[in-house]
Design an enzyme around this catalytic site. Structure first.
Site, PDB file in Angstrom:
ATOM      1  N   ASN A  36       1.250  -0.971   0.406  1.00 45.30           N
ATOM      2  CA  ASN A  36       0.250   0.185  -0.218  1.00 45.30           C
ATOM      3  C   ASN A  36       0.556   1.468   0.049  1.00 45.30           C
ATOM      4  O   ASN A  36       0.400   2.573  -0.591  1.00 45.30           O
ATOM      5  CB  ASN A  36      -1.020   0.076   1.126  1.00 45.30           C
ATOM      6  N   CYS A 130     -10.658  -5.797  -4.879  1.00 47.58           N
ATOM      7  CA  CYS A 130     -10.708  -7.076  -4.088  1.00 47.58           C
ATOM      8  C   CYS A 130     -12.554  -6.901  -3.867  1.00 47.58           C
ATOM      9  O   CYS A 130     -12.781  -5.857  -3.902  1.00 47.58           O
ATOM     10  CB  CYS A 130     -10.757  -6.891  -2.283  1.00 47.58           C
ATOM     11  N   LEU A 139     -15.498  10.820  -3.605  1.00 49.54           N
ATOM     12  CA  LEU A 139     -14.317  11.566  -3.047  1.00 49.54           C
ATOM     13  C   LEU A 139     -13.260  12.446  -4.088  1.00 49.54           C
ATOM     14  O   LEU A 139     -13.074  13.414  -4.407  1.00 49.54           O
ATOM     15  CB  LEU A 139     -14.345  11.264  -1.968  1.00 49.54           C
TER      16      LEU A 139
END
Length: 443
Positions: A36, A130, A139
């Site tokens: 990440n 996923c 957003l």
């Protein structure tokens, strides 16, 4: 009493994991780079027309391979050089992205900010990742529009049109969105704008990417606890950056130590980025200590049930909650797990129940951050789990059933390995080094 091993896979034609459980994990292991952080770092490196070197990138991950290919097809220059990745965006062309590739990874959304940086058109087929609920991108769109970029959305995807950003703008998120924060950073760092971003995500991976951008010459400052000020610069420079270690893989090892009743030292790790999770697991009974360049974890007594609620960082991480569920599956007592970030996150619980866990998932009577109805998992600890045939429902759900298998009695086979390997490129090697009997079988 010996538990029966339940099998239902027949005629297997794809790779699967085979795990013989019940062996306490022992030894020492070193963490790889964080998925990440690595994925947005690769995109961030392509904001410069000079070459940026990234170290400690988990090059074996499916998601990393897909992103590199997607970037190269759209004109960026990203190549593997030994153990490092060399990146430049000087030839970025944007255009229509490969739908098959973009549809497989959630981080394809970050190419909106990259294309805004280069003032180029981009059509992004709806991104994948996923299947863990309604993962909205509203957003992202609103933030880019607030910055002055023209955005259109259709049932096929998202279209960023060539446009010039506003000179002075404020963006405010109602929720500290990880990807939305990154897209604002990417769109703003090389503009003529000054952007104030309120309620920015503060995840350690975000901080790592900001450190990379700053080393490239970006002007990014925290002007409040969750407020960023980005002053655009004309150019971003060459740089070298080492991606932070993966705190979710650290959590995976910690959970596996707990279910196998082992003791392990995790190198290149720190509890400072896992404070909420470590506090909960210490309360449950695990011994977790910060040591020199690492974390020492030991099972010392039967675990006690502890309930949690997932929250934005620094709260308990939604990606780590499946690993807590595994610990609670054999803990003494009953616990609840309230998932406030993503609906649909609990598919893996049905796989754990195949192994003898006692988990029920019920409507929670609240709304998740993504706008969908929230759920709560009710967990009653059982004496032990048994091997079974299960599937990896998603990256973290796959890790949950694999960790459960390490502690279960008998043999477990795990299918749909693609999902697990999107986030764990060396799962077999990592746990084999700690004494686990785990094999990747290719029929």
């Amino acid at each position: 009493m010996e538990l029966a091993i339940r099998k239902n896979f027949t005629g297997i034609t794809e790779p699967y994991l085979q795990i013989e459980g019940g062996i306490p994990l022992q030894g020492e292991v070193e963490l790889p780079g964080a998925k990440n952080s690595a994925l947005p770092s690769i995109v961030a490196a392509c904001l410069s027309d000079e070459e940026v070197a990234l170290h400690n990138v988990p090059l074996e991950l499916n998601d990393v391979k897909q992103l590199v290919r997607l970037l190269n097809e759209a004109g960026a220059d990203v190549k593997v050089d030994g153990s490092k990745l060399l990146c430049s965006g000087k030839n970025w062309s944007g255009g229509t992205l490969n739908a098959e590739l973009a549809g497989k990874i959630r981080h394809s959304l970050l190419l909106l900010g990259l294309s805004a940086n280069w003032r180029s058109n981009l059509f992004l087929p709806l991104p994948g990742g996923c299947s863990i609920g309604n993962r909205k991108h509203d957003l992202h769109l609103q933030a880019l529009q607030d910055l002055g970029y023209e955005m259109e959305e259709s049932e096929l995807g998202l279209h960023l049109k060539e446009s010039n950003p506003k000179k002075e703008v404020e963006v405010s998120f109602h929720y500290p969105t990880f990807g939305g924060t990154l897209n604002v950073l990417f769109a703003a760092v090389r503009s003529d704008s000054t952007v104030t971003l309120r309620n920015a995500a503060r995840n350690p991976e975000i901080i790592d990417v900001i450190n990379l951008l700053t080393s490239m010459g970006a002007d990014i400052k925290w002007v409040g606890p969750a407020t960023l000020q980005i002053t655009g610069v004309g150019k971003l420079n060459a740089a070298s950056h080492t991606v932070m270690s993966d705190r979710i893989i650290a959590s995976t090892v910690i959970s596996a130590v707990g279910v196998t009743k082992g003791s392990v030292t995790i190198r290149n790790a720190t509890v400072k980025v896992l404070e909420s999770e470590v506090a909960v697991w210490r309360e449950a009974g695990l011994q977790i200590e910060e040591v020199d360049n690492g974390i020492y974890v030991k099972w010392v007594k039967p675990l006690k049930a502890v309930s949690i609620v997932t929250e934005a960082y620094p709260g308990f991480h939604t990606d780590i909650q499946p690993l807590h569920t595994v610990l609670m599956a054999t803990a003494e007592g009953a616990s609840t797990l309230k998932e406030t970030i993503l609906d649909g996150r609990f598919a893996y619980c049905y796989e754990l129940n195949k192994m003898g866990a006692s988990i029920t998932v019920a409507d929670g009577g609240f709304t998740c951050v993504n706008g969908a109805e929230g759920q709560i998992a009710h967990i009653t600890g059982v004496e032990r789990l048994a091997g079974a045939d299960v599937i990896a429902t998603d990256i973290r759900g796959g890790a949950a059933v694999a960790v459960a298998a390490l502690g279960a009695e008998g043999q477990t086979r795990i299918m749909n390995l693609y999902q697990l390997e999107r986030g764990y490129g060396n799962f077999v090697e990592l746990f084999s080094s700690l004494g686990a009997q785990i094999t990747r079988v290719s029929p």
